[in-house]
Motif scaffolding. Structure first.
Motif, PDB file in Angstrom:
ATOM      1  N   UNK A   1       0.849  -1.188   0.000  1.00  0.00           N
ATOM      2  CA  UNK A   1       0.000   0.000   0.000  1.00  0.00           C
ATOM      3  C   UNK A   1       0.884   1.237   0.000  1.00  0.00           C
ATOM      4  N   UNK A   2       1.660   1.325  -1.047  1.00  0.00           N
ATOM      5  CA  UNK A   2       2.528   2.473  -1.311  1.00  0.00           C
ATOM      6  C   UNK A   2       2.931   2.378  -2.769  1.00  0.00           C
ATOM      7  N   UNK A   3       2.836   3.468  -3.496  1.00  0.00           N
ATOM      8  CA  UNK A   3       3.037   3.420  -4.945  1.00  0.00           C
ATOM      9  C   UNK A   3       4.442   2.996  -5.353  1.00  0.00           C
ATOM     10  N   UNK A   4       5.425   3.215  -4.490  1.00  0.00           N
ATOM     11  CA  UNK A   4       6.802   2.878  -4.861  1.00  0.00           C
ATOM     12  C   UNK A   4       7.200   1.452  -4.494  1.00  0.00           C
ATOM     13  N   UNK A   5       6.198   0.624  -4.247  1.00  0.00           N
ATOM     14  CA  UNK A   5       6.451  -0.801  -4.029  1.00  0.00           C
ATOM     15  C   UNK A   5       7.082  -1.435  -5.271  1.00  0.00           C
ATOM     16  N   UNK A   6       6.973  -0.777  -6.405  1.00  0.00           N
ATOM     17  CA  UNK A   6       7.596  -1.285  -7.640  1.00  0.00           C
ATOM     18  C   UNK A   6       9.115  -1.385  -7.527  1.00  0.00           C
ATOM     19  N   UNK A   7       9.703  -0.847  -6.468  1.00  0.00           N
ATOM     20  CA  UNK A   7      11.155  -0.888  -6.248  1.00  0.00           C
ATOM     21  C   UNK A   7      11.726  -2.299  -6.326  1.00  0.00           C
ATOM     22  N   UNK A   8      10.992  -3.298  -5.820  1.00  0.00           N
ATOM     23  CA  UNK A   8      11.559  -4.637  -5.630  1.00  0.00           C
ATOM     24  C   UNK A   8      11.752  -5.405  -6.931  1.00  0.00           C
ATOM     25  N   UNK A   9      11.295  -4.813  -8.040  1.00  0.00           N
ATOM     26  CA  UNK A   9      11.588  -5.407  -9.325  1.00  0.00           C
ATOM     27  C   UNK A   9      13.079  -5.450  -9.610  1.00  0.00           C
ATOM     28  N   UNK A  10      13.843  -4.624  -8.913  1.00  0.00           N
ATOM     29  CA  UNK A  10      15.304  -4.641  -9.057  1.00  0.00           C
ATOM     30  C   UNK A  10      15.887  -5.990  -8.676  1.00  0.00           C
ATOM     31  N   UNK A  11      15.169  -6.726  -7.823  1.00  0.00           N
ATOM     32  CA  UNK A  11      15.622  -8.042  -7.369  1.00  0.00           C
ATOM     33  C   UNK A  11      15.081  -9.167  -8.239  1.00  0.00           C
ATOM     34  N   UNK A  12      14.327  -8.827  -9.281  1.00  0.00           N
ATOM     35  CA  UNK A  12      13.715  -9.864 -10.105  1.00  0.00           C
ATOM     36  C   UNK A  12      12.400 -10.346  -9.551  1.00  0.00           C
ATOM     37  N   UNK A  13      11.683  -9.451  -8.848  1.00  0.00           N
ATOM     38  CA  UNK A  13      10.361  -9.770  -8.288  1.00  0.00           C
ATOM     39  C   UNK A  13       9.298  -8.972  -9.044  1.00  0.00           C
ATOM     40  N   UNK A  14       8.055  -9.471  -9.009  1.00  0.00           N
ATOM     41  CA  UNK A  14       6.930  -8.674  -9.488  1.00  0.00           C
ATOM     42  C   UNK A  14       6.357  -7.971  -8.274  1.00  0.00           C
TER      43      UNK A  14
END
Length: 419
Positions: A122-135
């Motif tokens: 519940x935070x828009x910048x949760x997309x950060x973890x794609x750096x680790x190869x996650x969705x």
């Protein structure tokens, strides 16, 4: 038809052999995240729906990072709601004062998220973890409540844009300059509800901190998520850190992309996003006539150790310009400790800067650096909307730690040129 990296992760978590862009799916979640602003709303929805337990106490993460230490009574009440909920449900990953950090720096650092995960926050910048190869993607507090209770979330499978990275970044440029350059090219809606998938031989020259920064700002181009392939850099970062075994997914050779954007990293220059949109980018070298009142170096975008080091190398032994406020915010307690142990903290103070406990604080106009009417700030944060950091008549310029630190010394926007 082949699948992109994001589509493969979603298919696996939906228990399907394949998925296609536009398809509606229900997928299992590895982590559900909330902070001190969004979690209280989710808790209210959780209770209103009649839920009485979370699906897995080890897969819910609550990080108090926006207004802590609490700035006022409302912030204190919000944090109290989080603490009581975390205690009553025995939440394993609850981070409060003394242990907390800015959520999108803290979770990767602590190994809470890993490659192959499906994550909502519940935070828009949760997309950060794609750096680790996650969705990973941001959702509303109602979706967070449902995720905490059921361990599931629904998604519309995104189509993808392939960003083909070539070359190597010049000295004094970083991941922040890369993502600002990209957003300047495609615009704040250039990847609307799409997956930004970063590939190419240029990826291997980007550090994990660079990649985290780039994925963090994918949402500023309207993206559903950003994602990097898992390589030796990723695995080295995850080794001895991840709570779960990383799962590596690779895009199929015949994966379908809406478009391909070529980015020559060697051509990237220090870049600044001018008010009032992240797409309003210009080379830092063209902005030397713009004086600034405040510099902020930190946030979930650029508060990591490499960012602190970049600022330290520029500020050590020098003085912040007279009449300018320089605020440095390490993103986690571990990073703050490193700054202390390496002597950077003292050098920051000697340069005339102030060092804060980890917090999102000024980025969203919360506290620790609010702007008055007519004031300008150059910041390593991620948004420069009207009134984002204070008064509606203030201005925020987005930049890398190198550009921000150099500007703190000059008193006006300037690119750093190593002597």
């Amino acid at each position: 038809m082949g699948m992109t990296m994001s589509q493969k992760i979603l298919a696996a978590h939906a228990g399907l052999d394949s998925v296609a862009a536009g398809q509606l799916i229900s997928a299992k979640l590895d982590i559900v995240l909330g902070n001190d602003i969004t979690t209280p709303v989710a808790v209210n929805e959780f209770k209103k729906a009649g839920f009485d337990k979370v699906f897995d106490k080890d897969k819910v993460a609550i990080v108090l990072d926006h207004f802590v230490p609490n700035k006022d009574i409302k912030a204190a009440e919000q944090s109290k709601t989080c603490r009581e909920f975390a205690c009553s449900h025995c939440i394993s990953h609850f981070y409060d004062v003394g242990k907390m950090g800015i959520e999108h720096a803290l979770l990767p650092e602590q190994g809470v998220v890993t490659a192959g995960d499906c994550i909502i926050g519940a935070d828009s910048h949760t997309c950060t973890y794609g750096a680790l190869g996650a969705f990973s993607t941001g959702v509303g507090s109602t979706d967070m409540a449902a995720g905490m209770a059921t361990g599931m979330a629904w998604f519309k499978v995104p189509s993808a844009i392939k960003f083909n990275l070539t070359g190597k970044l010049p000295p004094n440029c970083s991941g922040k300059d890369v993502i600002l350059t990209i957003i300047g090219r495609i615009g704040v809606d250039g990847a609307l509800y799409k997956s930004m998938e970063f590939t190419g031989e240029g990826v291997r020259g980007l550090s994990m901190d660079d990649r985290l920064c780039i994925c963090n700002m994918a949402v500023e181009a309207g993206a559903k998520n950003g994602i990097f392939p898992v390589d030796d850099v990723t695995l080295a970062y995850l080794k001895g850190r991840s709570e779960r075994e990383p799962v590596v997914y690779e895009a199929d050779a015949d994966a379908v992309y809406e478009s391909v954007v070529d980015v020559d990293l060697s051509a990237v220059t220090p870049t600044v996003a001018c008010p009032h949109l992240p797409e309003n980018t210009r080379p830092a070298s063209e902005l030397h006539d713009i004086r600034v009142d405040q510099v902020v170096i930190g946030s979930c975008t650029n508060g990591r150790l490499e960012d602190m080091e970049a600022a330290w190398r520029i500020l050590k032994g020098k003085q912040v310009a007279k009449g300018l406020r320089c605020i440095i915010i390490p993103a986690t307690m571990q990073i703050l400790r490193e700054c202390v142990e390496r002597g950077w903290y003292t050098d920051f103070i000697d340069a005339g800067a102030v060092v804060s406990t980890p917090t999102c604080g000024p980025c969203l106009g919360g506290y620790m650096g609010i702007l008055a009417a007519g004031e300008r700030c150059i910041a390593t944060t991620n948004r420069n909307f009207v009134g984002r950091m204070g008064h509606v008549d203030s201005e925020v310029y987005l930049a890398s730690p190198q550009t921000a630190a150099a500007s703190a010394l000059a008193g006006y926007i300037t690119e750093y040129k190593e002597a």
